[in-house]
Design a protein around this motif. Structure first.
Motif, PDB file in Angstrom:
ATOM      1  N   UNK A 176       0.820  -1.199   0.000  1.00 10.04           N
ATOM      2  CA  UNK A 176       0.000   0.000   0.000  1.00 10.04           C
ATOM      3  C   UNK A 176       0.854   1.249   0.000  1.00 10.04           C
ATOM      4  N   UNK A 177       0.271   2.340  -0.487  1.00  7.57           N
ATOM      5  CA  UNK A 177       0.970   3.622  -0.602  1.00  7.57           C
ATOM      6  C   UNK A 177       0.116   4.703   0.042  1.00  7.57           C
ATOM      7  N   UNK A 178       0.766   5.586   0.803  1.00  7.62           N
ATOM      8  CA  UNK A 178       0.121   6.771   1.364  1.00  7.62           C
ATOM      9  C   UNK A 178       0.860   7.987   0.816  1.00  7.62           C
ATOM     10  N   UNK A 179       0.122   8.976   0.354  1.00  3.78           N
ATOM     11  CA  UNK A 179       0.732  10.180  -0.203  1.00  3.78           C
ATOM     12  C   UNK A 179       0.339  11.389   0.644  1.00  3.78           C
ATOM     13  N   UNK A 180       1.334  12.156   1.077  1.00  6.10           N
ATOM     14  CA  UNK A 180       1.093  13.450   1.703  1.00  6.10           C
ATOM     15  C   UNK A 180       1.290  14.507   0.619  1.00  6.10           C
ATOM     16  N   UNK A 181       0.216  15.200   0.271  1.00  2.51           N
ATOM     17  CA  UNK A 181       0.200  16.041  -0.925  1.00  2.51           C
ATOM     18  C   UNK A 181      -0.218  17.471  -0.580  1.00  2.51           C
ATOM     19  N   UNK A 182       0.283  18.422  -1.371  1.00  2.13           N
ATOM     20  CA  UNK A 182      -0.194  19.800  -1.254  1.00  2.13           C
ATOM     21  C   UNK A 182      -1.718  19.795  -1.319  1.00  2.13           C
ATOM     22  N   UNK A 183      -2.376  20.392  -0.328  1.00  2.00           N
ATOM     23  CA  UNK A 183      -3.821  20.262  -0.179  1.00  2.00           C
ATOM     24  C   UNK A 183      -4.587  20.640  -1.441  1.00  2.00           C
ATOM     25  N   UNK A 184      -4.235  21.778  -2.042  1.00  2.00           N
ATOM     26  CA  UNK A 184      -4.995  22.258  -3.199  1.00  2.00           C
ATOM     27  C   UNK A 184      -4.806  21.377  -4.437  1.00  2.00           C
ATOM     28  N   UNK A 185      -3.802  20.523  -4.414  1.00  2.00           N
ATOM     29  CA  UNK A 185      -3.522  19.684  -5.576  1.00  2.00           C
ATOM     30  C   UNK A 185      -4.006  18.250  -5.398  1.00  2.00           C
ATOM     31  N   UNK A 186      -4.670  17.951  -4.295  1.00  2.00           N
ATOM     32  CA  UNK A 186      -5.162  16.593  -4.081  1.00  2.00           C
ATOM     33  C   UNK A 186      -6.160  16.169  -5.168  1.00  2.00           C
ATOM     34  N   UNK A 187      -7.136  17.013  -5.558  1.00  2.00           N
ATOM     35  CA  UNK A 187      -8.049  16.589  -6.637  1.00  2.00           C
ATOM     36  C   UNK A 187      -7.326  16.260  -7.944  1.00  2.00           C
ATOM     37  N   UNK A 188      -6.303  17.039  -8.277  1.00  2.00           N
ATOM     38  CA  UNK A 188      -5.534  16.767  -9.493  1.00  2.00           C
ATOM     39  C   UNK A 188      -4.793  15.442  -9.364  1.00  2.00           C
ATOM     40  N   UNK A 189      -4.196  15.189  -8.194  1.00  2.00           N
ATOM     41  CA  UNK A 189      -3.499  13.926  -7.985  1.00  2.00           C
ATOM     42  C   UNK A 189      -4.456  12.752  -8.137  1.00  2.00           C
ATOM     43  N   UNK A 190      -5.645  12.886  -7.586  1.00  2.00           N
ATOM     44  CA  UNK A 190      -6.626  11.801  -7.696  1.00  2.00           C
ATOM     45  C   UNK A 190      -6.950  11.498  -9.159  1.00  2.00           C
TER      46      UNK A 190
END
Length: 239
Positions: free
Chosen positions: A48-62
């Motif tokens: 499994x993988x957990x990503x800590x991401x810049x908040x405003x870019x989470x939708x783009x990452x998804x």
């Protein structure tokens, strides 16, 4: 269980990009962070993988995870104010899905896309052998260390290594030390191996590939592009 915590919570100010954080810069239509995530997603020992991401870019990452069929991401959490805080958030999410005190976590930069499958394997095996693993490369230049009295110490190059990533531990150990640091008001550890060394843990090591650079500056980005082309040519032409 072997988990990867990928931290991509920074803005990348040294890259001088205005439109997007450095981890979302693209090459051949693919963001850097996807190159990184693919390595862990395709590794047979990673559960499994957990990503800590810049908040405003989470939708783009998804959206990118769906587009590039990255299937092992279990959680995405907002990054913190510092790299240490982002890692803590990722580790905390990993702790929520952990199944055993012997679960291993590999902590890796989202902008370090040039590691190898063997490096990931070596990290996991070394944690089982020694309790931790710091991916290193040999020093190719001389280090000079400032001493408190103003003098200079010059360690021999043969004794010098450069710490890179992944930095891997038993999840229970590294999460416990992160909680201790927060209780002590410490938010300034530069990386996980520095924290674990500070609290007295023995650190194992593996030697990783020299190209395992962190993409921090425009020069790093151009090195990354060149290395991707080299790898693609190796697959096509067999050299």
């Amino acid at each position: 269980m072997n988990l990867a915590v990928i931290f991509a919570g920074g803005s990348g100010s040294r890259m001088h990009t205005k439109s997007r954080p450095k981890q979302f810069l693209e090459y051949n239509g693919k963001p850097i962070i996807i190159y990184t995530l693919e390595l862990f997603d395709n590794h047979p020992m990673i559960d499994g993988i957990i990503v800590a991401c810049v908040k405003d870019w989470i939708p783009f990452l998804e959206k990118m995870l769906k587009k590039f069929e990255i299937n092992k991401v279990r959680r995405i959490v907002p990054g913190g104010d510092t790299g240490q805080d982002s890692i803590f958030k990722g580790l905390s999410a990993a702790g929520e899905i952990s199944e055993s005190d012997k679960d291993v976590v590999l902590i890796h930069d989202g902008v370090r896309p040039l590691i190898t499958e063997q490096t990931i394997t070596d990290n996991i095996n070394k944690v089982h052998e020694e309790g931790s693993c710091i991916t290193c490369v040999p020093a190719t230049e001389t280090f000079i260390v400032n001493q408190p009295d103003g003098s200079l110490e010059i360690p021999t190059r043969a004794d010098s290594l450069i710490a890179r990533a992944p930095q891997s531990f038993y999840l229970k150990d590294i999460l416990s030390m992160h909680k201790r640091a927060r209780l002590e008001g410490r938010h300034d550890f530069i990386d996980s191996c520095s924290m674990m060394h500070h609290y007295g843990y023995k650190l194992g090591k593996v030697i990783g590939p020299m190209e395992n650079i962190k993409i921090t500056t425009p020069t790093d980005y151009f090195v990354f592009k060149a290395m991707v082309e080299v790898h693609e040519n190796q697959q096509i032409f067999g050299f």
